[in-house]
Design an enzyme around this catalytic site. Structure first.
Site, mmCIF file in Angstrom:
data_model
loop_
_atom_site.group_PDB
_atom_site.id
_atom_site.type_symbol
_atom_site.label_atom_id
_atom_site.label_comp_id
_atom_site.label_asym_id
_atom_site.label_seq_id
_atom_site.Cartn_x
_atom_site.Cartn_y
_atom_site.Cartn_z
ATOM 1 N N HIS A 311 -1.878 -2.760 3.075
ATOM 2 C CA HIS A 311 -2.510 -2.154 2.150
ATOM 3 C C HIS A 311 -1.783 -1.206 1.262
ATOM 4 C CE1 HIS A 311 -6.838 -2.983 3.228
ATOM 5 N NE2 HIS A 311 -6.097 -3.414 4.263
ATOM 6 N N GLU A 384 -0.476 1.358 5.160
ATOM 7 C CA GLU A 384 -0.622 1.846 3.882
ATOM 8 C C GLU A 384 0.785 2.160 3.255
ATOM 9 O OE1 GLU A 384 -3.474 2.142 2.261
ATOM 10 O OE2 GLU A 384 -5.022 2.058 4.008
HETATM 11 O O1 3K0 Z 1 -8.402 0.941 8.926
HETATM 12 C C1 3K0 Z 1 -8.719 1.548 8.200
HETATM 13 O O2 3K0 Z 1 -8.651 2.733 8.180
HETATM 14 C C2 3K0 Z 1 -8.720 1.105 6.685
HETATM 15 C C3 3K0 Z 1 -7.991 1.990 5.328
HETATM 16 C C4 3K0 Z 1 -8.216 1.439 4.183
HETATM 17 C C5 3K0 Z 1 -9.785 1.382 3.869
HETATM 18 O O3 3K0 Z 1 -10.200 -0.057 4.065
HETATM 19 O O4 3K0 Z 1 -10.431 2.380 3.683
HETATM 20 N N1 3K0 Z 1 -7.611 2.408 3.119
HETATM 21 S S1 3K0 Z 1 -7.390 1.756 1.666
HETATM 22 O O5 3K0 Z 1 -8.809 1.268 1.187
HETATM 23 O O6 3K0 Z 1 -7.175 3.054 0.860
HETATM 24 N N2 3K0 Z 1 -6.388 0.822 1.406
HETATM 25 ZN ZN ZN Z 2 -6.607 -1.268 0.838
#
Ligand code: 3K0
Ligand code: ZN
Ligand code: CA
Length: 436
Positions: A311, A384
């Site tokens: 991501h 990320e």
């Molecule tokens: O597992 C997670 O904490 C995912 C983090 C992810 C999400 O889906 O919220 N962050 S993003 O959307 O900013 N890439």
């Molecule tokens: Zn994401």
């Protein structure tokens, strides 16, 4: 192609005004055809700076409005929200400040859509690589997106046409539409594996001893929608319509079938950035990757041992669970947690990202990571990528950073591959868990 800035800003302000005046909270606009056309070009979702949320519980309350948290900067956040989520934030006492629309940030936002591979160019580039390295790479369509585009996986391994008994490692990319740097990461890995196999000792050894699966885009419809009009649209979800609503899209990363919708980490509202879908795996893209992973259970044994879901942004290495603040939980023992943290910390040391449990950010549920571990016992990380929180480039860094920011993860990828035969070796417990 970029529109003249002034005209576009006027349109966007008019649309927001229309929405503010005409739309009941929680509902989506039934706008005039003209407004509707503009809205298609310029969705009403935008980024806001939110202040007053400096604990993970307060961040979870922000996420619970259905806004997507894009950045965490001390006590201030950047979120992407529609009008309904923005109103909900204010009614819960958070202060919101609208940030300039992504598409209006041309001077500071150095990225043009053409800086990044489009879905079509990416697919062609993959075909070229597979033709160039036929003994090392093969491509297979694992399913189709809502709009019928191919979701494909590239297998990379010596003797690639044979399903051998080697630990398998999966990399998934571009689940969130606007996170285009992640697709570049997939292409970087494929080029690196192709050009260095046979000369670089570590890569050669890993491709001899592992079977690597790379899925360069889990969300081709969203990617095309975000990129191919020529102006970035700040789109996150897939492009699946929702019955009873004009709002488009499910957040694939809230649609997985492990404790789906359990814990206030996703939204029931189709207009939300984190809409979880009407049921687990209701998004075709979710089901495609889940079916693929389930298909790797052979003789009762899951062949995939480790996974990264790529991501942007924030420069983080995250491990499960996201649904609970607890470090250990059902199916996640202290050793499981410690091995995740040990390899996660090693990888983070190599790329300078920050290692932490997913819920240290905010509670999420139905994510790919929680499902990978909770349901399949695959060691799983969410990376990320660049930029760090607070950096103006956000989801759209200039093309000039692509080479540096993908190569930055070379060592982390090799570390995961090297640990993938026995993740518990990282905590000194190979004999207990990995005896053959
Ligand atoms: O597992 C997670 O904490 C995912 C983090 C992810 C999400 O889906 O919220 N962050 S993003 O959307 O900013 N890439
Ligand atoms: Zn994401
Ligand atoms: Ca195999």
């Amino acid at each position: 192609m970029r529109f003249p800035k002034r005209g576009r800003r006027t349109t966007s302000a008019a649309v927001l005004l229309t929405l503010a005046l005409a739309v009941p909270l929680g509902a989506q606009a039934t706008a005039s055809p003209a407004a509707d056309r503009s809205r298609a070009e310029q969705p009403a979702e935008r980024q806001y700076q939110v202040t007053g949320a400096d604990t993970r519980a307060e961040r979870t309350a922000v996420a619970d409005t259905g806004a997507a948290i894009d950045e965490v900067n001390g006590d201030s956040l950047v979120v992407t929200a529609g009008p309904a989520e923005a109103a909900a934030l204010r009614s819960r006492g958070f202060t919101t400040k609208a940030l300039p629309d992504v598409a209006d940030r041309d001077e500071v936002l150095a990225a043009a859509p053409s800086d990044y591979h489009s879905y079509a160019r990416m697919s062609a580039a993959v075909d070229t690589l597979v033709r160039q390295y036929p003994d090392l790479m093969s491509r297979r369509v694992i399913g189709r997106s809502h709009q019928g585009r191919e979701i494909f996986a590239v297998k990379v391994s010596s003797n690639v046409r044979v399903d051998e008994n080697k630990p398998e490692v999966l990399f998934t990319h571009n689940m969130h539409a606007r996170e285009h740097l992640t697709t570049e990461m997939a292409l970087y890995m494929l080029r690196e594996f192709g050009t260095r196999y046979g000369s670089d000792a570590r890569i050669t050894r890993m491709l001899d001893q592992r079977e690597v699966w790379i899925v360069p885009s889990l969300n081709p419809d969203g990617k095309v929608y975000d990129q191919d009009s020529g102006t970035w649209r700040n789109w996150r979800k897939n492009r699946q319509p929702n019955s009873g609503s004009t709002a488009i899209g499910t957040d694939i990363n809230r649609n997985f079938n492990y404790r789906w919708g359990c814990c206030g980490g996703s939204s029931t509202s189709p207009s939300s950035q984190t809409y979880r879908g009407r049921a687990a795996e209701s998004g075709p893209e979710t089901k495609v990757i889940a079916d693929f992973v389930r298909s790797r259970v052979i003789g009762g044994k899951q062949q995939i041992t480790a996974h990264i879901d790529w991501h942007t942004y924030g420069e983080l290495v995250l491990w499960p669970y996201g649904y609970t603040y607890a470090d250990t939980a059902a199916g996640l023992t202290q050793d499981d947690r410690d091995a995740h943290a040990a390899v996660g910390t090693q990888m983070a040391r190599s790329n300078g990202y920050r290692p932490q449990q997913s819920s240290d950010l905010y509670i999420t549920d139905g994510t790919i990571g929680d499902w990978m571990w909770g349901s399949q016992k695959i060691f799983t990380y969410t990376f990320e990528m660049y930029p760090p929180s607070g950096h103006r480039d956000g989801f759209y860094p200039p093309g000039s950073v692509i080479d540096r920011e993908t190569a930055r993860n070379r060592e982390a990828v090799l570390l995961l591959l090297e640990n993938a035969d026995c993740m518990y070796r990282s905590i000194g417990k190979a004999a207990q868990y990995c005896a053959t």
